[in-house]
Design a protein around this motif. Structure first.
Motif, PDB file in Angstrom:
ATOM      1  N   PRO A 116     -19.123 -10.035 -19.238  1.00 18.98           N
ATOM      2  CA  PRO A 116     -17.948 -10.737 -19.770  1.00 18.98           C
ATOM      3  C   PRO A 116     -17.483 -10.230 -21.133  1.00 18.98           C
ATOM      4  CG  PRO A 116     -19.889 -12.023 -20.162  1.00 18.98           C
ATOM      5  CD  PRO A 116     -20.343 -10.819 -19.411  1.00 18.98           C
ATOM      6  N   PHE A 117     -17.993  -9.120 -21.579  1.00 20.71           N
ATOM      7  CA  PHE A 117     -17.597  -8.612 -22.897  1.00 20.71           C
ATOM      8  C   PHE A 117     -16.788  -7.323 -22.750  1.00 20.71           C
ATOM      9  CE2 PHE A 117     -21.795 -10.658 -23.366  1.00 20.71           C
ATOM     10  CZ  PHE A 117     -21.435 -11.703 -24.185  1.00 20.71           C
ATOM     11  N   ASP A 118     -15.968  -7.207 -21.718  1.00 22.56           N
ATOM     12  CA  ASP A 118     -15.294  -5.930 -21.498  1.00 22.56           C
ATOM     13  C   ASP A 118     -13.901  -5.912 -22.110  1.00 22.56           C
ATOM     14  OD1 ASP A 118     -14.095  -7.630 -19.745  1.00 22.56           O
ATOM     15  OD2 ASP A 118     -13.670  -6.053 -18.294  1.00 22.56           O
ATOM     16  N   LEU A 119     -13.748  -6.525 -23.264  1.00 19.10           N
ATOM     17  CA  LEU A 119     -12.414  -6.571 -23.890  1.00 19.10           C
ATOM     18  C   LEU A 119     -11.796  -5.195 -24.109  1.00 19.10           C
ATOM     19  CD1 LEU A 119     -13.891  -9.222 -25.900  1.00 19.10           C
ATOM     20  CD2 LEU A 119     -11.536  -9.541 -25.275  1.00 19.10           C
ATOM     21  N   PRO A 120     -12.576  -4.165 -24.436  1.00 15.96           N
ATOM     22  CA  PRO A 120     -11.946  -2.857 -24.669  1.00 15.96           C
ATOM     23  C   PRO A 120     -11.243  -2.311 -23.442  1.00 15.96           C
ATOM     24  CG  PRO A 120     -14.157  -2.876 -25.541  1.00 15.96           C
ATOM     25  CD  PRO A 120     -13.990  -4.124 -24.778  1.00 15.96           C
ATOM     26  N   GLU A 121     -11.634  -2.737 -22.249  1.00 15.29           N
ATOM     27  CA  GLU A 121     -10.934  -2.228 -21.071  1.00 15.29           C
ATOM     28  C   GLU A 121     -10.379  -3.375 -20.238  1.00 15.29           C
ATOM     29  OE1 GLU A 121     -14.073  -0.479 -18.498  1.00 15.29           O
ATOM     30  OE2 GLU A 121     -15.099  -0.326 -20.399  1.00 15.29           O
ATOM     31  N   ALA A 122      -9.984  -4.464 -20.920  1.00 13.04           N
ATOM     32  CA  ALA A 122      -9.489  -5.635 -20.215  1.00 13.04           C
ATOM     33  C   ALA A 122      -8.213  -5.289 -19.457  1.00 13.04           C
ATOM     34  CB  ALA A 122      -9.227  -6.752 -21.210  1.00 13.04           C
ATOM     35  N   GLU A 123      -8.292  -5.304 -18.125  1.00  9.94           N
ATOM     36  CA  GLU A 123      -7.144  -4.875 -17.323  1.00  9.94           C
ATOM     37  C   GLU A 123      -5.913  -5.721 -17.586  1.00  9.94           C
ATOM     38  OE1 GLU A 123     -10.051  -5.563 -15.869  1.00  9.94           O
ATOM     39  OE2 GLU A 123     -10.732  -3.753 -14.819  1.00  9.94           O
ATOM     40  N   SER A 124      -6.118  -7.031 -17.693  1.00 14.45           N
ATOM     41  CA  SER A 124      -4.957  -7.909 -17.769  1.00 14.45           C
ATOM     42  C   SER A 124      -4.259  -7.803 -19.115  1.00 14.45           C
ATOM     43  CB  SER A 124      -5.385  -9.345 -17.510  1.00 14.45           C
ATOM     44  OG  SER A 124      -6.520  -9.649 -18.278  1.00 14.45           O
ATOM     45  N   GLU A 125      -4.925  -7.262 -20.122  1.00 15.45           N
ATOM     46  CA  GLU A 125      -4.300  -7.157 -21.433  1.00 15.45           C
ATOM     47  C   GLU A 125      -3.990  -5.709 -21.799  1.00 15.45           C
ATOM     48  OE1 GLU A 125      -7.091  -8.941 -24.069  1.00 15.45           O
ATOM     49  OE2 GLU A 125      -7.536 -10.487 -22.625  1.00 15.45           O
ATOM     50  N   LEU A 126      -4.909  -4.807 -21.486  1.00 15.27           N
ATOM     51  CA  LEU A 126      -4.810  -3.443 -22.024  1.00 15.27           C
ATOM     52  C   LEU A 126      -4.763  -2.374 -20.948  1.00 15.27           C
ATOM     53  CD1 LEU A 126      -7.371  -3.549 -24.945  1.00 15.27           C
ATOM     54  CD2 LEU A 126      -4.924  -3.733 -25.059  1.00 15.27           C
ATOM     55  N   VAL A 127      -4.249  -2.697 -19.749  1.00 15.97           N
ATOM     56  CA  VAL A 127      -4.226  -1.748 -18.636  1.00 15.97           C
ATOM     57  C   VAL A 127      -5.662  -1.301 -18.324  1.00 15.97           C
ATOM     58  CG1 VAL A 127      -3.185   0.310 -17.687  1.00 15.97           C
ATOM     59  CG2 VAL A 127      -1.967  -0.996 -19.397  1.00 15.97           C
ATOM     60  N   ALA A 128      -6.163  -0.267 -18.988  1.00 17.50           N
ATOM     61  CA  ALA A 128      -7.579   0.060 -18.819  1.00 17.50           C
ATOM     62  C   ALA A 128      -8.224   0.352 -20.156  1.00 17.50           C
ATOM     63  CB  ALA A 128      -7.740   1.244 -17.878  1.00 17.50           C
ATOM     64  N   GLY A 129      -7.544  -0.012 -21.254  1.00 21.71           N
ATOM     65  CA  GLY A 129      -8.140   0.200 -22.567  1.00 21.71           C
ATOM     66  C   GLY A 129      -8.245   1.671 -22.904  1.00 21.71           C
ATOM     67  N   TYR A 130      -9.364   2.038 -23.501  1.00 18.13           N
ATOM     68  CA  TYR A 130      -9.467   3.388 -24.055  1.00 18.13           C
ATOM     69  C   TYR A 130      -9.413   4.467 -22.996  1.00 18.13           C
ATOM     70  CZ  TYR A 130     -14.318   2.548 -22.811  1.00 18.13           C
ATOM     71  OH  TYR A 130     -15.455   2.232 -22.140  1.00 18.13           O
ATOM     72  N   ASN A 131      -9.678   4.171 -21.733  1.00 18.59           N
ATOM     73  CA  ASN A 131      -9.587   5.243 -20.738  1.00 18.59           C
ATOM     74  C   ASN A 131      -8.315   5.181 -19.904  1.00 18.59           C
ATOM     75  OD1 ASN A 131     -10.211   3.239 -18.862  1.00 18.59           O
ATOM     76  ND2 ASN A 131     -12.389   3.610 -19.117  1.00 18.59           N
ATOM     77  N   THR A 132      -7.260   4.551 -20.458  1.00 19.26           N
ATOM     78  CA  THR A 132      -5.996   4.452 -19.724  1.00 19.26           C
ATOM     79  C   THR A 132      -5.475   5.827 -19.314  1.00 19.26           C
ATOM     80  OG1 THR A 132      -5.439   2.509 -21.009  1.00 19.26           O
ATOM     81  CG2 THR A 132      -3.644   3.575 -19.855  1.00 19.26           C
ATOM     82  N   GLU A 133      -5.525   6.797 -20.218  1.00 19.03           N
ATOM     83  CA  GLU A 133      -4.895   8.090 -19.953  1.00 19.03           C
ATOM     84  C   GLU A 133      -5.818   9.051 -19.221  1.00 19.03           C
ATOM     85  OE1 GLU A 133      -1.940   8.752 -20.315  1.00 19.03           O
ATOM     86  OE2 GLU A 133      -1.091   7.434 -21.838  1.00 19.03           O
ATOM     87  N   TYR A 134      -7.038   8.639 -18.953  1.00 21.69           N
ATOM     88  CA  TYR A 134      -7.982   9.586 -18.350  1.00 21.69           C
ATOM     89  C   TYR A 134      -7.894   9.535 -16.836  1.00 21.69           C
ATOM     90  CZ  TYR A 134     -10.178  10.647 -22.762  1.00 21.69           C
ATOM     91  OH  TYR A 134     -10.413  11.098 -24.013  1.00 21.69           O
ATOM     92  N   SER A 135      -8.236  10.661 -16.215  1.00 18.09           N
ATOM     93  CA  SER A 135      -8.265  10.710 -14.759  1.00 18.09           C
ATOM     94  C   SER A 135      -9.345  11.688 -14.343  1.00 18.09           C
ATOM     95  CB  SER A 135      -6.908  11.158 -14.215  1.00 18.09           C
ATOM     96  OG  SER A 135      -6.638  12.456 -14.661  1.00 18.09           O
ATOM     97  N   GLY A 136      -9.663  11.661 -13.064  1.00 13.65           N
ATOM     98  CA  GLY A 136     -10.608  12.629 -12.517  1.00 13.65           C
ATOM     99  C   GLY A 136     -11.981  12.546 -13.152  1.00 13.65           C
ATOM    100  N   MET A 137     -12.560  13.697 -13.406  1.00 13.70           N
ATOM    101  CA  MET A 137     -13.961  13.740 -13.821  1.00 13.70           C
ATOM    102  C   MET A 137     -14.151  13.212 -15.237  1.00 13.70           C
ATOM    103  SD  MET A 137     -16.422  14.323 -12.014  1.00 13.70           S
ATOM    104  CE  MET A 137     -18.009  13.737 -12.547  1.00 13.70           C
TER     105      MET A 137
END
Lengths: 205, 436
Positions: free
Chosen positions: B236-257
């Motif tokens: 329950p502490f996943d605020l950095p990647e909270a989908e409902s607030e921050l899309v995917a947080g710090y890894n929003t722009e990352y893809s693939g490997m």
């Protein structure tokens, strides 16, 4: 003192409620899932389990179609395409009776206007196809004479629901069908027997 | 006290056996270090992969679904397929991103987690490096994850990513305090920072574990668990990647490997923190009834120790997954409030309590053993109450708990080909052919 008491009460409440929450989710691990696994682990085919009035793919039985085109007119997004042409010997014939699955939204307005029950919702729904061109499905292979229903008489017997569409759904690797009207048979001077469809370029008037 | 069983001992053994010259001794050391690094890396990679599968299965069952079950028996090979898919995806770097930092960030996350594995034992003899400052090393090296996360957030040049990175930094740094305090307390008890020594100080039986040392350590374990989950950015502490607030947080722009790198780090971290909890609180690889010094060269005992350690660690992993699918995400202020108003004071109080306890009660005396047993009874009572509530919740909705049904995977019926030729569209192809 009140705030200190509140502090410890908060901790106690958190521990109890968290523990109970964990118990709820853990209890699901010991129960059977509700899932009925879809394609191959049901007792009957899923199509057979659907309710009576479920609106699956439309099927048109051209052997009892009067060619009245009410369905094509009732369709709000022009999904159904019906063409009737006149043959000098055989009278009026249906040369095209097609549904575009890529646009159909299964509203059911066409089935309500169909007088003879030629057009119905089947229960079939698994219509995945490899080519988008296959999504336009023609329900006739060669021109069919229209059915004339006399007043007061019942329309001709309909084929069993679902049998037509099931025979026409393509396999995954089948090539897409030709997308055009079926040419009318050539005018035979003597024989009135239904001629075999000879491929003829362009539609005859 | 500390048995010579880490990488230096292995190199020394090879050098002695083959009487290597100093040059070849260096070569042997390099080869051994690389081999050990590769083995540990592959082992933890596999653990991380299997954990992704386990997570989806647990999630499925928690939500009364089945979960992935198509690839391999009960879907076990799903993680391999997912890995292949991610490798084949395009490695995409946004135009406006800071390229070098953007590419570097996932490696720092992986590095931070996997370096910690160097000092985490698998069994008495299986440990890459039994450092004298093991616990300190782990606390320090896992902080590299913050750098990676913050770097990815900054380099992405994206508002969601930046917010996620900043949140993550604040969260991880805050939660390191209670986590470090709990580790400190165990170090206080064991008198050493070395992971193997900490295990050696405990015993095989539950009442010899540090979690049941006194009520203070019992409470500390839960503080440590929650803080570790928070450090690993998991629900329950996943605020950095909270989908409902921050899309995917710090890894929003990352893809693939590169994206997979973050998740590899996250899941490897779940295993690492479970292994650390096993080491600190649950007696590690200690086999019940056999003292640590008597383990010796017996392959059976050592293998048993490995199985026991991995078993405890995987139970810990399960608890983390279970928590994820039970608890909702906290708000930012609640997150910080929990840390600063509850965890840190509790951890401090427990640390003082343990220190006083060690001062007042002589180790091994009758009151000491009595406290161990009472604490263990407390833990057992908690487990019993939990399972009673499990039964209650199952019965309250008219369901029942049956082990036979658990072992059945979903609804399965007899296959009747006369009605069930639907598989792979066989009925359809046949029908289409007949009509022509």
């Amino acid at each position: 003192m009140g705030s200190i008491r509140e502090y410890f009460e908060t901790i106690a409440r958190s521990v109890v409620t968290l523990g109970d929450g964990f118990a709820v989710t853990l209890s699901y691990l010991f129960r059977r899932p509700n899932t009925i696994q879809y394609p191959d682990r049901s007792t009957r085919p899923v199509v057979a389990m659907l309710p009576e009035r479920s609106r699956g793919l439309i099927e048109i039985d051209v052997t009892c179609c009067t060619g009245c085109m009410l369905c094509a007119r009732a369709c709000p997004i022009d999904v159904i395409e019906v063409k009737v042409e006149k043959h000098p010997d055989l009278g009026r014939m249906i040369t095209r009776s097609a549904v575009d699955w890529s646009k159909c939204m299964f509203c059911g307005l066409c089935t309500e206007v169909c007088e003879t029950g030629a057009l119905r919702h089947s229960h079939e729904f698994e219509a995945g196809m490899a080519s988008p061109l296959s999504l336009v499905m023609d329900f006739i292979d060669e021109p069919v004479p229209i059915v004339k229903v006399k007043k007061g008489e019942p329309p001709p017997e309909r084929k069993p629901l679902g049998s037509i569409i099931r025979a026409r759904l393509p396999g995954p690797w089948d090539p897409p069908p030709e997308r055009r009207e079926k040419p009318l048979p050539p005018v035979a001077p003597k024989a009135a027997a239904p001629a075999t469809a000879e491929p003829k370029d362009g539609g005859t008037p | 006290m500390r048995p010579d069983n880490d990488i230096r001992a292995l190199v020394g053994y090879i050098v002695e056996t083959w009487e290597l010259s100093p040059f070849w001794a260096d070569v042997a050391a390099a080869v051994v270090i690389l081999a050990v690094a590769a083995v540990v890396f592959l082992a933890v990679m596999t653990f991380a992969g299997v954990l992704t599968w386990a997570e989806r299965r647990v999630a499925g069952r928690t939500q009364s679904r089945v979960g992935p079950n198509r690839v391999g028996p009960i879907g076990f090979l799903q993680w391999v397929v997912d890995g292949v898919k991610l490798v084949l995806k395009e490695d995409f770097v946004p135009d406006a991103a800071d390229g070098p930092l953007f590419r570097l960030a996932p490696y720092l996350v992986i590095l931070g987690v996997f370096s910690a594995m160097a000092t985490v034992p698998f069994s008495q003899v299986l440990i890459a490096a039994d450092l004298d400052v093991g616990a300190l090393f782990i606390m320090a090296i896992t902080s590299l994850v913050v750098v990676g996360v913050l770097m990815s957030g900054w380099a992405s040049n994206n508002k969601w990513a930046l917010l996620g990175g900043v949140r993550s930094a604040a969260q991880i740094v805050s939660y390191e305090v209670p986590a470090a305090l709990s580790v400190m307390t165990i170090v206080l008890l064991a008198g050493s920072l070395s992971m193997q020594t900490i295990i050696g100080q405990q015993g095989g039986w539950p009442w010899e574990w540090y979690i049941f040392h006194s009520p203070f350590t019992f409470v500390l374990f839960f503080v440590f668990l929650a803080s570790s989950i928070a450090e690993g950015n998991r629900i329950p502490f996943d605020l950095p990647e909270a989908e409902s607030e921050l899309v995917a947080g710090y890894n929003t722009e990352y893809s693939g490997m590169r994206w997979a790198g973050f998740f590899l780090g996250e899941f490897a971290n779940v295993y690492v923190m479970s292994a650390i909890a096993t080491t600190l609180f649950f007696g590690g690889w200690q086999v019940p009834g056999v003292a640590a010094e008597e383990h010796g060269d017996s392959l059976l005992i050592q293998g048993l120790g490995l199985v026991i350690f991995l078993g405890k660690a995987w139970v810990g992993c399960f608890v983390v997954l279970w928590a994820r699918w039970t608890l909702p995400r906290l708000r930012v202020d609640q997150l910080m409030g929990v840390c600063y108003r509850y965890f840190i004071p509790i951890a401090f109080a427990c640390m003082l309590g343990v220190a006083l306890y060690a001062l007042v009660v002589p180790a091994g005396s009758l009151p000491d053993v009595a406290v161990h047993l009472v604490t263990m009874a407390m833990g057992a009572a908690a487990v019993v109450v939990l399972f009673r509530r499990v039964g209650h919740h199952a019965r309250s909705v008219g369901d029942r708990i049956s082990l036979a049904e658990v072992l059945q995977r979903g609804q399965r019926f007899e296959f009747d080909p006369s009605v069930q030729l639907r598989r792979y569209g066989a009925h359809r192809r046949g029908g289409a052919r007949e009509s022509r």
